[in-house]
Design an enzyme around this catalytic site. Structure first.
Site, PDB file in Angstrom:
ATOM      1  N   CYS A 207      -0.041   4.004   2.436  1.00 44.35           N
ATOM      2  CA  CYS A 207       0.388   3.640   3.789  1.00 44.35           C
ATOM      3  C   CYS A 207       1.812   4.098   4.050  1.00 44.35           C
ATOM      4  O   CYS A 207       2.162   4.486   5.177  1.00 44.35           O
ATOM      5  CB  CYS A 207       0.301   2.128   3.996  1.00 44.35           C
ATOM      6  SG  CYS A 207      -1.358   1.428   3.861  1.00 44.35           S
TER       7      CYS A 207
ATOM      8  N   CYS B 166       0.841  -1.206   0.000  1.00 42.90           N
ATOM      9  CA  CYS B 166       0.000   0.000   0.000  1.00 42.90           C
ATOM     10  C   CYS B 166       0.874   1.254   0.000  1.00 42.90           C
ATOM     11  O   CYS B 166       1.466   1.596   1.031  1.00 42.90           O
ATOM     12  CB  CYS B 166      -0.922  -0.020   1.220  1.00 42.90           C
ATOM     13  SG  CYS B 166      -1.816   1.512   1.515  1.00 42.90           S
TER      14      CYS B 166
END
Length: 324
Positions: free
Chosen positions: A82, A79
């Protein structure tokens, strides 16, 4: 970025925490028990950011939340949003100096916790205060918005549950501050660091330029290619009205610009497969310049996630099928 663009609809009114009296009593009981067992001493700065799994969740999060609010960062290695949010949360955890603890949970390795919290996309940030779980926000959020949410969380912890935080060993903190910095390992480290700092400051134009400066000399630099794709994505979504973008995309499936904008929002919100699927479908139904625009945007989003991610591999296959 504006809060409305980055999936901030999940922010809740922390003052509306239910069962406050019961939770406060449990928190006080847990703190008293910890004190009887010799707990409650100063902790090192490293204890402010912890990796948590399913086996340690009760002790590391639920029990700890009787002493200090625990902020949970649900993330995954694949991700890219993230990777922007995580370091910011870690920096704030150290800056707040024991007013909250940051628990990082890898959703790939802890599917049960992901399901229990009802995580639909990552990054997703929750808090646990005296055993009470609170959703904070989903997706990448501006630092000012995160600070405001943390301040509100800490206020609720103090006023409703009597949580005043944990004591940090300042000697250990000073030792960490005095640790010598590592020398740059490569010729582009300074430029890459400048680009990363620009991203943290939401200076997306500056980040784009810094990454392009690296790529002008080293076109194959993987870190710069990844950073450039991420900076360009965040630059595109920073002024979007998310609600209007979603409305336009839903009402105009043949509107290529609307589909491109919605795909950007999908990706920033952690809905990677939705973003890829939307663009593959747009390529399938369009021709000429419109098709090329959708194809190029999809390739740009592949760069954000990384070529080895299985969702990228699957989307490349799907793209090849609709093109050929």
């Amino acid at each position: 970025m504006q809060p409305r663009n980055m999936s901030m609809s999940g922010v809740v009114d922390l003052a509306a925490v239910k069962a406050a009296g019961e939770a406060k009593a449990k928190a006080e009981q847990a703190r008293a028990e910890s004190a009887r067992q010799g707990g409650g001493g100063a902790v090192s700065p490293s204890a402010l950011v912890i990796d948590v799994d399913e086996a340690g969740f009760e002790s590391d999060v639920l029990q700890r939340s009787a002493e200090v609010p625990v902020v949970i960062d649900f993330w995954a290695e694949w991700c890219e949003p993230c990777k922007q949010l995580g370091p910011l949360l870690e920096r704030l955890a150290r800056e707040y100096n024991g007013r909250f603890v940051l628990a990082k949970i890898d959703v790939d390795a802890n599917q049960m916790l992901m399901q229990q919290f009802g995580i639909q996309g990552i990054p997703a940030v929750f808090a646990v205060v005296a055993g009470q779980a609170l959703p904070l926000f989903q997706g990448v959020a501006p630092e000012a918005q995160i600070r405001q949410t943390l301040d509100q969380l800490i206020q609720v912890g103090e006023e409703r549950f009597g949580l005043t935080g944990i004591v940090v060993d300042q000697d250990a903190a000073e030792d960490a501050d005095r640790a010598p910095a590592e020398a740059p390992a490569g010729p582009y480290d300074a430029l890459l660091e400048a680009a990363a700092q620009a991203l943290d400051a939401n200076d997306f134009a500056g980040a784009v330029q810094a990454y392009r400066n690296v790529l002008s000399d080293d076109p194959a630099n993987a870190e710069a290619k990844l950073g450039l794709a991420q900076a360009e994505l965040l630059s595109r979504v920073k002024d979007m009205d998310a609600q209007q973008v979603r409305k336009d995309a839903a009402e105009g499936p043949a509107d290529v610009a609307a589909q491109l904008a919605a795909a950007d929002l999908d990706l920033v919100g952690g809905h990677v497969e939705d973003a890829f699927g939307r663009l593959v479908e747009t390529v399938r139904r369009t021709f000429g310049d419109d098709r090329d625009a959708a194809r190029v945007r999809l390739l740009e989003l592949f760069e954000v996630i990384g070529p080895d991610d299985p969702r990228v591999v699957a989307a490349r296959t799907a793209l090849a099928r609709v093109l050929f």
